[in-house]
Scaffold this active site. Structure first.
Site, PDB file in Angstrom:
ATOM      1  N   PRO A   1      19.334 -33.473  14.952  1.00 55.61           N
ATOM      2  CA  PRO A   1      19.051 -34.881  14.816  1.00 55.61           C
ATOM      3  C   PRO A   1      17.896 -35.297  14.799  1.00 55.61           C
ATOM      4  O   PRO A   1      16.875 -35.333  15.683  1.00 55.61           O
ATOM      5  CB  PRO A   1      19.978 -35.495  15.662  1.00 55.61           C
ATOM      6  CG  PRO A   1      20.897 -34.332  16.371  1.00 55.61           C
ATOM      7  CD  PRO A   1      20.151 -32.975  16.203  1.00 55.61           C
ATOM      8  N   GLU A   2      17.131 -35.918  13.768  1.00 56.23           N
ATOM      9  CA  GLU A   2      15.950 -36.768  13.874  1.00 56.23           C
ATOM     10  C   GLU A   2      16.143 -38.043  13.841  1.00 56.23           C
ATOM     11  O   GLU A   2      17.191 -38.698  13.828  1.00 56.23           O
ATOM     12  CB  GLU A   2      15.231 -36.095  12.630  1.00 56.23           C
ATOM     13  CG  GLU A   2      14.916 -34.428  12.636  1.00 56.23           C
ATOM     14  CD  GLU A   2      14.393 -34.109  11.278  1.00 56.23           C
ATOM     15  OE1 GLU A   2      13.527 -34.722  10.777  1.00 56.23           O
ATOM     16  OE2 GLU A   2      14.503 -32.972  10.744  1.00 56.23           O
TER      17      GLU A   2
END
Ligand SMILES: [Zn+2]
Length: 298
Positions: free
Chosen positions: A2-3
């Site tokens: 996840p960014e």
């Protein structure tokens, strides 16, 4: 992994669910999540806390409580959060923690590879902890091209490597770095400190555009990332270069190429993103690999 867009999507979905709710019962079944603290100690400390806000800095979710304390959640590789009505959580062998809220609903933390972290901090500790690990927020209204220029200047590392360092720009990881560099027409291997003013302005705009599209599509689901309702994001259908080696560049038709850079798969268009200028013949024999600053992968 996840960014920023994925974590921001989770934050936006959880904020209305958690806001004002008291944590009635907390079960943490994985010691890695809270180490070096014992999971039961952290669970007992969380019970009874009432949530004031759910914020985000970089890839950190920050759950702030009325007591002043805050829980920093980092999803790392494969962490995700699920919210469900009482008794509605599906069975899950990778569940590491469950929080029962005072409205009877549950928030469950799932993590296949178990690199995620839950860290309980006092209010006075949060700012220093995060600011030491995370640079400026790229979607903040006050974030300007000159801020990006300042952190890229004098760095000899490839610009892609510099972008993966969380102290350069908060929340940009492997996917959105490649997407932003393609938008800005900058080759990922170009030394960060050699970008000129025009390059940096294009990159500044491109980072924001790539992240904003990611948020609009509720993040990208490749394997583990899910929204708190269990649904997938759709950004993965919008990638311009990431994971698309051999497919035509949508701007020029040239096949996208893949290289490894900073240990990560890196995708770019060899025509739209011209390589750095070849070194001068006289200095090529003494050329050494550029020393990159210590990477911070938080
Ligand atoms: Zn192209």
């Amino acid at each position: 992994m996840p960014e920023l867009p994925e974590v921001e999507t989770v934050r936006a979905r959880l904020a209305p669910v958690l806001g004002g709710r008291r944590l009635q019962r907390v079960e943490i079944s994985d010691a890695r999540l809270t180490r070096p603290l014992a999971p039961d100690d952290v669970a007992r400390a969380l019970e009874g806390e009432r949530v004031r806000t759910v914020d985000r800095r970089g890839k950190y979710l920050i759950v702030r409580f009325e007591s002043g304390r805050a829980l920093l959640i980092h999803l790392r590789m494969t962490g995700s959060l699920r919210h469900a009505a009482a008794g509605a959580l599906p069975d899950d062998p990778y569940r590491r923690a469950v929080v029962r809220l005072d409205d009877g609903s549950d928030v469950a933390y799932r993590d296949v590879r178990r690199f995620g972290t839950w860290l309980l901090l006092e209010l006075s500790e949060v700012g220093a902890y995060v600011d030491a690990r995370v640079g400026l927020e790229p979607l903040s209204e006050t974030y300007k091209a000159r801020d990006l220029a300042a952190v890229l200047a004098r760095r000899r590392a490839p610009v892609k490597s510099a972008l993966l360092d969380q102290r350069t720009v908060a929340g940009v990881g492997n996917i959105y770095a490649d997407e932003a560099l393609w938008r800005a027409r900058i080759h990922p291997r170009r030394p960060a400190g050699e970008l000129d003013g025009d390059d940096v302005r294009r990159l500044h705009r491109a980072i924001r555009q790539a992240l904003e599209l990611g948020i609009a599509r509720q993040g990208s689901t490749l394997t583990d990332y899910r929204l708190p309702d269990g649904n997938a994001g759709t950004m993965q259908t919008e990638f311009r270069v990431y994971g698309r080696d051999g497919e035509p560049c949508e701007r020029c038709g040239t096949p996208i190429e893949k290289i490894r850079l900073a240990g990560r798969g890196t995708w770019y268009c060899p025509r739209c993103q011209p390589p750095p200028a070849a070194p001068q013949a006289a200095s090529s024999s003494s050329r050494r690999p550029s020393r990159s600053r210590r990477q911070s992968s938080v």
